[in-house]
Design a protein around this motif. Structure first.
Motif, PDB file in Angstrom:
ATOM      1  N   CYS A  19       0.977  16.361  35.309  1.00  0.00           N
ATOM      2  CA  CYS A  19      -0.029  16.026  34.309  1.00  0.00           C
ATOM      3  C   CYS A  19       0.467  16.255  32.887  1.00  0.00           C
ATOM      4  CB  CYS A  19      -1.293  16.856  34.542  1.00  0.00           C
ATOM      5  SG  CYS A  19      -2.376  16.940  33.110  1.00  0.00           S
ATOM      6  N   LEU A  20       0.857  17.491  32.576  1.00  0.00           N
ATOM      7  CA  LEU A  20       1.149  17.845  31.173  1.00  0.00           C
ATOM      8  C   LEU A  20       2.297  17.041  30.589  1.00  0.00           C
ATOM      9  CD1 LEU A  20       0.705  21.728  31.143  1.00  0.00           C
ATOM     10  CD2 LEU A  20      -0.966  19.957  30.608  1.00  0.00           C
ATOM     11  N   GLU A  21       3.293  16.738  31.428  1.00  0.00           N
ATOM     12  CA  GLU A  21       4.441  15.983  30.907  1.00  0.00           C
ATOM     13  C   GLU A  21       4.064  14.561  30.514  1.00  0.00           C
ATOM     14  OE1 GLU A  21       5.208  16.320  35.439  1.00  0.00           O
ATOM     15  OE2 GLU A  21       3.912  17.212  33.913  1.00  0.00           O
ATOM     16  N   ALA A  22       2.964  14.055  31.087  1.00  0.00           N
ATOM     17  CA  ALA A  22       2.501  12.714  30.722  1.00  0.00           C
ATOM     18  C   ALA A  22       1.466  12.763  29.596  1.00  0.00           C
ATOM     19  CB  ALA A  22       1.906  12.017  31.938  1.00  0.00           C
ATOM     20  N   ALA A  23       0.898  13.947  29.367  1.00  0.00           N
ATOM     21  CA  ALA A  23      -0.186  14.082  28.381  1.00  0.00           C
ATOM     22  C   ALA A  23       0.299  14.630  27.040  1.00  0.00           C
ATOM     23  CB  ALA A  23      -1.279  14.983  28.940  1.00  0.00           C
ATOM     24  N   CYS A  24       1.525  15.158  27.010  1.00  0.00           N
ATOM     25  CA  CYS A  24       2.011  15.854  25.812  1.00  0.00           C
ATOM     26  C   CYS A  24       3.194  15.115  25.206  1.00  0.00           C
ATOM     27  CB  CYS A  24       2.430  17.282  26.164  1.00  0.00           C
ATOM     28  SG  CYS A  24       1.059  18.251  26.840  1.00  0.00           S
ATOM     29  N   LYS A  25       3.035  14.709  23.949  1.00  0.00           N
ATOM     30  CA  LYS A  25       4.063  13.854  23.330  1.00  0.00           C
ATOM     31  C   LYS A  25       5.288  14.632  22.867  1.00  0.00           C
ATOM     32  CE  LYS A  25       2.098  13.705  18.620  1.00  0.00           C
ATOM     33  NZ  LYS A  25       1.147  14.814  18.734  1.00  0.00           N
ATOM     34  N   VAL A  43      -0.387  27.368  39.332  1.00  0.00           N
ATOM     35  CA  VAL A  43       0.513  26.661  40.254  1.00  0.00           C
ATOM     36  C   VAL A  43       0.818  25.311  39.613  1.00  0.00           C
ATOM     37  CG1 VAL A  43       0.753  25.634  42.557  1.00  0.00           C
ATOM     38  CG2 VAL A  43      -0.437  27.833  42.282  1.00  0.00           C
ATOM     39  N   MET A  44       2.104  25.041  39.430  1.00  0.00           N
ATOM     40  CA  MET A  44       2.470  23.867  38.647  1.00  0.00           C
ATOM     41  C   MET A  44       3.583  23.062  39.307  1.00  0.00           C
ATOM     42  SD  MET A  44       3.018  24.473  34.643  1.00  0.00           S
ATOM     43  CE  MET A  44       3.598  23.111  33.684  1.00  0.00           C
ATOM     44  N   VAL A  45       3.475  21.751  39.227  1.00  0.00           N
ATOM     45  CA  VAL A  45       4.559  20.853  39.646  1.00  0.00           C
ATOM     46  C   VAL A  45       4.819  19.915  38.466  1.00  0.00           C
ATOM     47  CG1 VAL A  45       5.296  19.051  41.261  1.00  0.00           C
ATOM     48  CG2 VAL A  45       3.892  20.959  42.085  1.00  0.00           C
ATOM     49  N   THR A  46       6.052  19.931  37.992  1.00  0.00           N
ATOM     50  CA  THR A  46       6.412  19.186  36.779  1.00  0.00           C
ATOM     51  C   THR A  46       7.724  18.441  37.000  1.00  0.00           C
ATOM     52  OG1 THR A  46       5.463  20.985  35.464  1.00  0.00           O
ATOM     53  CG2 THR A  46       6.887  19.467  34.303  1.00  0.00           C
ATOM     54  N   VAL A  47       7.801  17.191  36.538  1.00  0.00           N
ATOM     55  CA  VAL A  47       9.079  16.484  36.636  1.00  0.00           C
ATOM     56  C   VAL A  47       9.969  16.856  35.447  1.00  0.00           C
ATOM     57  CG1 VAL A  47       8.389  14.529  38.076  1.00  0.00           C
ATOM     58  CG2 VAL A  47       8.065  14.393  35.613  1.00  0.00           C
ATOM     59  N   LEU A  48      11.258  16.911  35.697  1.00  0.00           N
ATOM     60  CA  LEU A  48      12.235  17.256  34.663  1.00  0.00           C
ATOM     61  C   LEU A  48      13.068  16.032  34.298  1.00  0.00           C
ATOM     62  CD1 LEU A  48      13.504  20.694  36.082  1.00  0.00           C
ATOM     63  CD2 LEU A  48      11.638  20.279  34.446  1.00  0.00           C
ATOM     64  N   ASN A  56       2.878  -1.604  38.388  1.00  0.00           N
ATOM     65  CA  ASN A  56       1.963  -2.689  38.051  1.00  0.00           C
ATOM     66  C   ASN A  56       2.278  -3.308  36.680  1.00  0.00           C
ATOM     67  OD1 ASN A  56      -0.224  -4.320  38.735  1.00  0.00           O
ATOM     68  ND2 ASN A  56      -1.681  -3.039  37.619  1.00  0.00           N
ATOM     69  N   LYS A  57       3.564  -3.447  36.411  1.00  0.00           N
ATOM     70  CA  LYS A  57       4.060  -4.057  35.156  1.00  0.00           C
ATOM     71  C   LYS A  57       3.677  -3.267  33.892  1.00  0.00           C
ATOM     72  CE  LYS A  57       4.141  -8.811  36.944  1.00  0.00           C
ATOM     73  NZ  LYS A  57       3.439  -8.595  38.235  1.00  0.00           N
ATOM     74  N   GLN A  58       3.355  -1.989  34.062  1.00  0.00           N
ATOM     75  CA  GLN A  58       3.062  -1.165  32.884  1.00  0.00           C
ATOM     76  C   GLN A  58       3.920   0.090  32.898  1.00  0.00           C
ATOM     77  OE1 GLN A  58      -1.285  -1.058  33.147  1.00  0.00           O
ATOM     78  NE2 GLN A  58      -1.234  -1.872  31.072  1.00  0.00           N
ATOM     79  N   VAL A  59       4.257   0.523  31.679  1.00  0.00           N
ATOM     80  CA  VAL A  59       5.140   1.683  31.542  1.00  0.00           C
ATOM     81  C   VAL A  59       4.399   2.796  30.807  1.00  0.00           C
ATOM     82  CG1 VAL A  59       7.384   2.477  30.714  1.00  0.00           C
ATOM     83  CG2 VAL A  59       7.111   0.101  31.411  1.00  0.00           C
ATOM     84  N   PHE A  60       4.507   4.000  31.350  1.00  0.00           N
ATOM     85  CA  PHE A  60       3.848   5.177  30.759  1.00  0.00           C
ATOM     86  C   PHE A  60       4.907   6.205  30.366  1.00  0.00           C
ATOM     87  CE2 PHE A  60       0.777   3.038  33.339  1.00  0.00           C
ATOM     88  CZ  PHE A  60      -0.426   3.169  32.665  1.00  0.00           C
ATOM     89  N   SER A  61       4.663   6.863  29.245  1.00  0.00           N
ATOM     90  CA  SER A  61       5.627   7.838  28.724  1.00  0.00           C
ATOM     91  C   SER A  61       5.592   9.151  29.492  1.00  0.00           C
ATOM     92  CB  SER A  61       5.312   8.170  27.266  1.00  0.00           C
ATOM     93  OG  SER A  61       5.244   7.019  26.491  1.00  0.00           O
ATOM     94  N   CYS A  62       6.696   9.862  29.384  1.00  0.00           N
ATOM     95  CA  CYS A  62       6.780  11.195  29.964  1.00  0.00           C
ATOM     96  C   CYS A  62       7.626  12.052  29.027  1.00  0.00           C
ATOM     97  CB  CYS A  62       7.421  11.097  31.342  1.00  0.00           C
ATOM     98  SG  CYS A  62       7.288  12.607  32.266  1.00  0.00           S
ATOM     99  N   LEU A  63       7.215  13.278  28.826  1.00  0.00           N
ATOM    100  CA  LEU A  63       7.957  14.189  27.961  1.00  0.00           C
ATOM    101  C   LEU A  63       9.194  14.710  28.705  1.00  0.00           C
ATOM    102  CD1 LEU A  63       8.200  15.901  25.359  1.00  0.00           C
ATOM    103  CD2 LEU A  63       6.666  17.565  26.426  1.00  0.00           C
ATOM    104  N   HIS A  64      10.369  14.489  28.122  1.00  0.00           N
ATOM    105  CA  HIS A  64      11.634  14.938  28.721  1.00  0.00           C
ATOM    106  C   HIS A  64      11.684  16.464  28.654  1.00  0.00           C
ATOM    107  CE1 HIS A  64      15.925  15.878  28.907  1.00  0.00           C
ATOM    108  NE2 HIS A  64      16.111  14.702  29.476  1.00  0.00           N
ATOM    109  N   LEU A  65      11.653  17.104  29.819  1.00  0.00           N
ATOM    110  CA  LEU A  65      11.582  18.563  29.867  1.00  0.00           C
ATOM    111  C   LEU A  65      12.767  19.159  30.619  1.00  0.00           C
ATOM    112  CD1 LEU A  65       7.804  18.936  30.789  1.00  0.00           C
ATOM    113  CD2 LEU A  65       8.843  19.745  28.657  1.00  0.00           C
TER     114      LEU A  65
END
Length: 264
Positions: free
Chosen positions: A165-171, A194-199, A207-216
């Motif tokens: 969640c947070l990596e997609a919500a935080c710029k 308890v947290m699961v975060t992508v690095l 669906n042909k759309q792109v969403f940002s993610c904060l590089h962590l």
């Protein structure tokens, strides 16, 4: 990755929960290849919710999206679950499953997989009912607010769960730090996060759309968690399989932390 970080409004306008579920939450894809990313996260959540002390009365899931996979192990250790998400259509999609409405996503294979981890694949029906009973509220939230659930004031919970969640919500990192402090205040001293975060991810697409993610980086996440008043009890990184064009994540960090008694 998008030129400008995709903001909350973009999610509200453009995020299609049904397409998202179809793309990322089958146990295998249309070619029959296993969904290793999902299975790995289910195993991590099973491990983390088996740890000593990670139990209690109430659990708040921050940024639940339209999914339930993250609650399947959790619901064995908590009596009441409150699910929070910013996007109206995500909450509606979740409620569809909770109310057994027509057209709800079929989570059965995922539930069976978790039941298998717990030792009895056949208990999937019981687990679905248990989870449906335990989710007491589905509320709007905004992690950038001092009280993410405003205007609702939630009593401090025993556990806070946040997955992808947070990596997609935080710029940026400053927003990430402050979001962790904001959600950290929802859990009582001595309670768990308890947290699961992508690095190392900068985007995910479907669906042909792109969403940002904060590089962590791992250490940046751990520092932010400690800065929000928590002591880390468990932290593990698992690599992502390369070659998936839908996202550029390199690894997934799973962690459990305990909120300190005082903010010193």
């Amino acid at each position: 990755a998008p030129q400008v970080f995709t903001d909350a409004e973009f999610y509200q306008q453009s995020f299609d929960p049904q397409e998202y579920l179809k793309e990322f939450y089958g146990l295998s894809d249309s070619q029959g290849r296993p969904n290793t990313f999902l299975m790995q996260n289910l195993r991590s959540l099973f491990t983390m919710f088996s740890l000593d002390g990670v139990r209690g009365n109430t659990l708040i899931d921050v940024g639940c999206g339209p999914t339930i996979y993250q609650l399947l192990s959790a619901c064995e250790h908590f009596q009441e679950i409150i699910a929070l998400d910013y996007t109206d259509q995500n909450r509606r999609e979740l409620e569809k499953w909770l109310r057994k409405e027509a057209g709800a996503f079929d989570w059965r294979p995922v539930v069976q997989y978790v039941c298998e981890l717990e030792g009895d694949r056949e208990k999937w029906g019981e687990k679905e009912e248990k989870l449906r009973k335990k989710v007491k509220q589905v509320l709007k939230c905004d992690v950038t607010k001092a009280n993410p659930a405003a205007p609702v004031v939630l009593p401090p919970a025993d556990c806070l769960l946040s997955t992808l969640c947070l990596e997609a919500a935080c710029k940026d990192l400053a927003t990430f730090h402050s979001a962790l402090r904001n959600i950290g205040a929802l859990v009582k001293p001595g309670g768990h996060l308890v947290m699961v975060t992508v690095l190392h991810e900068t985007y995910y697409a479907f669906n042909k759309q792109v969403f940002s993610c904060l590089h962590l980086e791992r250490n940046a996440v751990e520092e932010a968690v400690e800065g929000a008043g928590f002591d880390i009890k468990f932290s593990e990184v698992q690599p992502c399989l390369p070659g998936d064009v839908r996202a550029d994540c390199e690894a997934v960090l799973s962690l459990v932390a305990r909120r300190r008694a005082s903010m010193t």
